[in-house]
Design an enzyme around this catalytic site. Structure first.
Site, PDB file in Angstrom:
ATOM      1  N   ASP A 261      64.566  31.369  17.393  1.00 57.08           N
ATOM      2  CA  ASP A 261      64.953  32.447  18.303  1.00 57.08           C
ATOM      3  C   ASP A 261      66.373  32.208  18.800  1.00 57.08           C
ATOM      4  OD1 ASP A 261      64.637  34.741  19.615  1.00 57.08           O
ATOM      5  OD2 ASP A 261      63.243  34.007  21.127  1.00 57.08           O
TER       6      ASP A 261
ATOM      7  N   CYS B  27      54.719  57.367  51.400  1.00 53.49           N
ATOM      8  CA  CYS B  27      55.036  57.601  52.799  1.00 53.49           C
ATOM      9  C   CYS B  27      55.811  58.915  52.802  1.00 53.49           C
ATOM     10  CB  CYS B  27      55.910  56.469  53.324  1.00 53.49           C
ATOM     11  SG  CYS B  27      56.649  56.862  54.904  1.00 53.49           S
TER      12      CYS B  27
ATOM     13  N   GLU C 159      70.608  30.194  11.766  1.00 55.49           N
ATOM     14  CA  GLU C 159      70.419  30.629  13.137  1.00 55.49           C
ATOM     15  C   GLU C 159      71.072  29.622  14.082  1.00 55.49           C
ATOM     16  OE1 GLU C 159      68.737  33.473  13.190  1.00 55.49           O
ATOM     17  OE2 GLU C 159      67.814  33.688  15.178  1.00 55.49           O
TER      18      GLU C 159
ATOM     19  N   LYS D 161      60.625  30.725  12.606  1.00 53.16           N
ATOM     20  CA  LYS D 161      61.574  31.794  12.929  1.00 53.16           C
ATOM     21  C   LYS D 161      62.283  31.403  14.213  1.00 53.16           C
ATOM     22  CE  LYS D 161      62.054  36.791  13.080  1.00 53.16           C
ATOM     23  NZ  LYS D 161      62.864  36.919  14.282  1.00 53.16           N
TER      24      LYS D 161
ATOM     25  N   LYS E  79      55.262  37.635  13.756  1.00 53.58           N
ATOM     26  CA  LYS E  79      55.721  37.475  15.136  1.00 53.58           C
ATOM     27  C   LYS E  79      54.572  36.987  16.002  1.00 53.58           C
ATOM     28  CE  LYS E  79      59.792  39.123  16.228  1.00 53.58           C
ATOM     29  NZ  LYS E  79      60.192  40.365  16.387  1.00 53.58           N
TER      30      LYS E  79
ATOM     31  N   CYS F 177      57.333  52.261  58.520  1.00 51.17           N
ATOM     32  CA  CYS F 177      57.399  53.161  59.680  1.00 51.17           C
ATOM     33  C   CYS F 177      56.021  53.451  60.265  1.00 51.17           C
ATOM     34  CB  CYS F 177      58.085  54.466  59.302  1.00 51.17           C
ATOM     35  SG  CYS F 177      57.092  55.475  58.180  1.00 51.17           S
TER      36      CYS F 177
ATOM     37  N   LYS G  91      58.536  33.579   2.910  1.00 47.58           N
ATOM     38  CA  LYS G  91      59.409  34.066   1.833  1.00 47.58           C
ATOM     39  C   LYS G  91      58.817  33.716   0.475  1.00 47.58           C
ATOM     40  CE  LYS G  91      63.372  32.937   4.736  1.00 47.58           C
ATOM     41  NZ  LYS G  91      64.519  32.061   4.993  1.00 47.58           N
TER      42      LYS G  91
ATOM     43  N   ASP H  80      77.866   5.161  20.288  1.00 46.04           N
ATOM     44  CA  ASP H  80      78.826   6.204  20.656  1.00 46.04           C
ATOM     45  C   ASP H  80      80.216   5.610  20.877  1.00 46.04           C
ATOM     46  OD1 ASP H  80      76.649   7.775  20.578  1.00 46.04           O
ATOM     47  OD2 ASP H  80      76.710   8.397  22.690  1.00 46.04           O
TER      48      ASP H  80
ATOM     49  N   CYS I  40      61.443  57.977  57.566  1.00 43.67           N
ATOM     50  CA  CYS I  40      61.052  56.577  57.337  1.00 43.67           C
ATOM     51  C   CYS I  40      62.297  55.715  57.088  1.00 43.67           C
ATOM     52  CB  CYS I  40      60.114  56.485  56.141  1.00 43.67           C
ATOM     53  SG  CYS I  40      59.807  54.780  55.632  1.00 43.67           S
TER      54      CYS I  40
ATOM     55  N   TYR J 295      82.111   5.177  17.757  1.00 42.09           N
ATOM     56  CA  TYR J 295      82.608   6.477  17.292  1.00 42.09           C
ATOM     57  C   TYR J 295      83.879   6.838  18.063  1.00 42.09           C
ATOM     58  CZ  TYR J 295      82.751  11.415  16.041  1.00 42.09           C
ATOM     59  OH  TYR J 295      83.151  12.643  15.564  1.00 42.09           O
TER      60      TYR J 295
ATOM     61  N   CYS K 114      52.354  53.152  56.341  1.00 41.90           N
ATOM     62  CA  CYS K 114      53.614  52.675  55.761  1.00 41.90           C
ATOM     63  C   CYS K 114      54.008  51.328  56.372  1.00 41.90           C
ATOM     64  CB  CYS K 114      54.710  53.707  56.007  1.00 41.90           C
ATOM     65  SG  CYS K 114      56.335  53.139  55.477  1.00 41.90           S
TER      66      CYS K 114
ATOM     67  N   TYR L 157      69.170  28.638   6.984  1.00 43.70           N
ATOM     68  CA  TYR L 157      67.917  29.011   6.339  1.00 43.70           C
ATOM     69  C   TYR L 157      68.083  29.748   5.009  1.00 43.70           C
ATOM     70  CZ  TYR L 157      68.735  33.276   9.073  1.00 43.70           C
ATOM     71  OH  TYR L 157      69.294  34.377   9.636  1.00 43.70           O
TER      72      TYR L 157
ATOM     73  N   GLU M 126      58.797  29.160   6.980  1.00 42.27           N
ATOM     74  CA  GLU M 126      59.811  28.532   7.834  1.00 42.27           C
ATOM     75  C   GLU M 126      59.611  28.998   9.268  1.00 42.27           C
ATOM     76  OE1 GLU M 126      63.568  29.808   6.212  1.00 42.27           O
ATOM     77  OE2 GLU M 126      62.921  29.242   4.195  1.00 42.27           O
TER      78      GLU M 126
HETATM   79  S1  IVH Z   1      65.556  34.926   6.675  1.00 42.12           S
HETATM   80  C1  IVH Z   1      66.869  38.768   4.465  1.00 42.12           C
HETATM   81  N1  IVH Z   1      64.685  32.782   7.928  1.00 42.12           N
HETATM   82  O1  IVH Z   1      65.158  36.469  12.029  1.00 42.12           O
HETATM   83  C2  IVH Z   1      66.194  37.751   5.280  1.00 42.12           C
HETATM   84  N2  IVH Z   1      65.519  34.584   9.218  1.00 42.12           N
HETATM   85  O2  IVH Z   1      64.759  39.755  11.376  1.00 42.12           O
HETATM   86  C3  IVH Z   1      67.086  37.104   6.250  1.00 42.12           C
HETATM   87  N3  IVH Z   1      65.537  34.170  11.616  1.00 42.12           N
HETATM   88  O3  IVH Z   1      68.189  38.101  11.813  1.00 42.12           O
HETATM   89  C4  IVH Z   1      66.424  36.322   7.272  1.00 42.12           C
HETATM   90  N4  IVH Z   1      64.710  32.131  11.546  1.00 42.12           N
HETATM   91  O4  IVH Z   1      68.339  35.733  12.500  1.00 42.12           O
HETATM   92  C5  IVH Z   1      65.214  34.015   8.048  1.00 42.12           C
HETATM   93  N5  IVH Z   1      63.934  30.828   8.908  1.00 42.12           N
HETATM   94  C6  IVH Z   1      64.462  32.037   9.015  1.00 42.12           C
HETATM   95  C7  IVH Z   1      64.785  32.591  10.275  1.00 42.12           C
HETATM   96  C8  IVH Z   1      65.304  33.879  10.320  1.00 42.12           C
HETATM   97  C9  IVH Z   1      65.173  33.089  12.325  1.00 42.12           C
HETATM   98  C10 IVH Z   1      66.061  35.424  12.186  1.00 42.12           C
HETATM   99  C11 IVH Z   1      67.334  35.885  11.547  1.00 42.12           C
HETATM  100  C12 IVH Z   1      67.162  37.349  11.250  1.00 42.12           C
HETATM  101  C13 IVH Z   1      65.852  37.674  11.862  1.00 42.12           C
HETATM  102  C14 IVH Z   1      65.042  38.521  10.899  1.00 42.12           C
END
Ligand code: IVH
Length: 670
Positions: A119, A424, A172, A117, A312, A409, A288, A36, A429, A39, A406, A224, A115
């Protein structure tokens, strides 16, 4: 001079290239190759040269990540291509159905890319000839917010790509779990509100108007998808991701390609296990179709691609022990049990209390003291005890004592008609009286600024206020006897109490806490009858004929006005000068201007800067909106201010359009 300048220019270019490479190794690859301190030395060298030769400062210099000034707001930007959402699946069946649909739409073999998902929140990044030009949030999918200034502060986002390509990539932005925990503990120490989960923290950070705040918190990104790829030739999703990577953008290495949905399912199961140990939060797996030509064959619905689905994960569960059941009395006398448990981490927060709602639920789930229970966050964020781990039930588990009297009270509790609730019914009260006061001053009722719960409780416990009308007789001397209330705050309080006298009738009606009369019913009643006296003498049938007011509300209103105590209270309020007429705009006088809010169900959350929440609510109502307090699938728009919490999360989950204040200002000028 020219010579020196040229040398400096060359060195600046060199330094930017070197620093970018180190930054890439550190933030994107997670594999730093230098210390670091090294850098920092190079960074300082660049900074000095730029100070000496200001014309050499380049937009893409690492010194230019943080602009020093506050942003006035976020400009709205229309996406070239909409940012769609994804359909969801919740089990293997759902995935199989998706697979079948895809195979019907597509010729030949199908391959799936899986992939994680993430959050967090989605952003779209535009690079022109390799330079980061624009970063926009998803917004409602069509129009997002320009957050370029803040995104530039995220070190994992390169300001310059490794090739001078013109592309649009999406991904994301998230906050790693460890940064979230640190951020919250710092905030707690400073007495600030904590964020409910890493996603809210990321959203609050990205949408902060001070880029220095964004820069100071550790946001990260995984890209993504690539939606515009200029001259690049790309045929599959996996190729798109590796290309993004090659260009210097960060992609999640946890991904895989499968030929069958059964293999996809194994991957899903694997990550369900691994999830808790990942350094960031994920809420599912995105599947996908890998080949772009097949994606095209599968096509799109208006909302989502047919070639992808989000599996999900089920809501997270944790196990803990119930130590105590606390019974509290609400303003209508309902006595509610709350389980007090050993603190436990659950979906990003520490949980220690969960409402058990009523006695029936305790019996149904057979919840006893010292039991080990499973908790989860119901739908959104409310902790809930789902079941007892009976195998872990200890010898000393005690069925809980259902109170017969109660807790406040000591009068006998009753079950009214078919109600599950224990009540009550003592009109005197003290616990109920206290809760009624808290309700009366609250934001949607009389909105008495500065009169928080703690002050109300003191006023009540010192017997300075017995019922709501006593608030209007308070003196400065009395207020100054309270803890932490000095001269100035006493004056302010008196002023807010005074100001509340002119509130329009609907606030008073709601504040009175008439059973079943929420703020919406209160408004309908106030609009129709205009004065409290007219309402008082209205016929039951007449009240019932108002659209939106049913039999139950009408009967409750009629019953209220028959109570002697209610009439005495109203007279007392009037004698203090509290307004009892409707001062809002009458429905028939409402402007008929076209408004985007007309007929829309709108929820407001978070801290607003340009609007007072109540005034905004009134304005929106005048524009034809139905302003409600909680998010559901019927919500059309969520208006989110800074540091919005669970409502924002829920709205995002339900893909409800989210507006910020800037968008609002365009529709409702100040
Ligand atoms: S693809 C048309 N890939 O999930 C498809 N989405 O409801 C576009 N998300 O709003 C989404 N990880 O923010 C994709 N590996 C991933 C993701 C991802 C998180 C979120 C994204 C989107 C929501 C889909």
């Amino acid at each position: 001079m020219d010579e020196a300048f040229n040398q400096a220019k060359q060195r600046v270019d060199e330094l930017i290239t070197i620093l970018d490479r180190y930054s890439y190794e550190y933030y994107v690859l997670d594999q730093p190759t230098i210390a670091d301190s090294e850098y920092d030395k190079l960074y300082q060298e660049l900074l000095k040269l730029e100070e000496a030769y200001p014309t050499l400062v380049q937009q893409n210099s690492p010194t230019q990540r943080v602009g020093g000034t506050l942003l006035p707001g976020f400009e709205k930007v229309e996406h070239d291509l909409p940012m769609l959402s994804l359909d969801n699946a919740f089990d293997l069946e759902g995935l199989r159905a998706f697979d079948q649909r895809v195979r019907q739409l597509v010729d030949g073999e199908v391959e799936y890319q899986c992939e994680l998902k993430m959050d967090g929140l989605a952003v779209s990044l535009k690079y022109e000839e390799g330079r980061l030009m624009q970063a926009v949030t998803r917004g409602d999918g069509r129009v997002g917010e320009n957050v370029t200034g803040n995104v530039r502060t995220i070190k994992a986002v390169p300001l310059t790509l490794k090739q001078p390509v013109t592309i649009e990539a999406r991904g994301e932005i998230y906050m790693p779990k460890s940064s979230f925990i640190k951020l919250n503990s710092d905030r707690e120490e400073q007495g600030e509100d904590v964020f409910a989960n890493p996603r809210n923290a990321a959203a609050g950070t990205l949408r902060n108007l001070d880029p220095r705040v964004t820069a100071s918190r550790n946001l990260n990104i995984f890209l993504y998808s690539m939606v515009q790829y200029g001259t690049l030739e790309i045929e599959t999703q996996s190729q798109a991701l590796s290309t993004l990577n090659d260009l210097g953008l960060r992609t999640n290495p946890e991904r895989a390609v499968f030929q069958s949905i059964e293999d996809v399912w194994s991957y899903v199961e694997e990550y369900q296990e691994k999830r808790a140990n990942l350094p960031y939060e994920i809420d599912g797996i995105v599947i996908k179709v890998n080949h772009f030509d097949r994606q095209e064959q599968a096509g799109y619905t208006v909302k989502a691609p047919r070639w992808a689905i989000a599996y999900k994960f089920p809501a997270e569960e944790s196990r803990t022990v119930v130590n105590e059941i606390e019974w509290s009395v609400g303003r209508t006398g309902v006595v509610t049990p709350t389980a007090i448990m050993n603190p436990v981490q659950l979906a990003g927060t520490t949980v220690q209390r969960a409402s058990l709602h009523n006695v029936d639920l305790i019996k149904e789930r057979d919840i006893r003291l010292h039991d080990t229970v499973f908790v989860r966050k119901a739908g959104d964020i409310i902790p809930e005890v789902i079941r007892v781990d009976f195998e872990a039930r200890p010898e000393n588990s005690e069925p809980c004592q259902i109170p017969t009297h109660c807790p406040a009270c000591s009068s006998e509790l009753v079950h009214l008609e078919d109600e599950v609730a224990l009540r009550c019914v003592n009109p005197k009260c003290p616990a109920q009286a206290k809760e009624r006061l808290i309700h009366f001053v609250s934001r949607n009722a009389m909105n008495i600024d500065g009169l928080g719960e703690k002050i109300v409780i003191q006023l009540f416990e010192r017997q300075l206020v017995k019922d709501v009308s006593d608030l209007y007789g308070l003196t400065k001397e009395q207020l100054m006897t309270l803890d932490k209330i000095a001269d100035k705050s006493a004056d302010n309080l008196l002023q807010s109490i005074e100001a509340s006298k002119t509130n329009s009738l609907e606030r008073l009606l709601f504040g009175l806490g008439i059973k079943h009369v929420g703020s919406k019913a209160a408004r309908l009643l106030a609009e129709k009858y205009e004065t409290i006296d007219t309402l008082k003498t209205a016929e039951l049938e007449d009240i019932q004929s108002i659209e939106g007011i049913g039999e139950i509300i009408a009967e409750s209103v009629a019953a209220f006005f028959e109570l002697e105590a209610a009439n005495e209270l109203i007279s007392k309020l009037k004698s203090f000068g509290v307004n009892t007429t409707y001062t809002g705009v009458k429905p028939e006088e409402r402007s008929t201007v076209e408004s985007v809010f007309n007929g829309k169900t709108v929820v407001i959350t978070g801290k607003l800067e340009h609007f007072k929440r109540n005034e905004l609510k009134e304005s929106l109502t005048l524009l034809g909106a139905n302003v409600t307090g909680s998010i559901s699938k019927n919500t059309d728009i969520l208006i989110a201010g800074a540091d919005a919490g669970s409502k924002l999360t829920k709205a995002q989950e339900l893909d409800i359009p989210i507006w910020n204040e800037e968008q609002l200002l365009e529709e409702i000028p100040d």
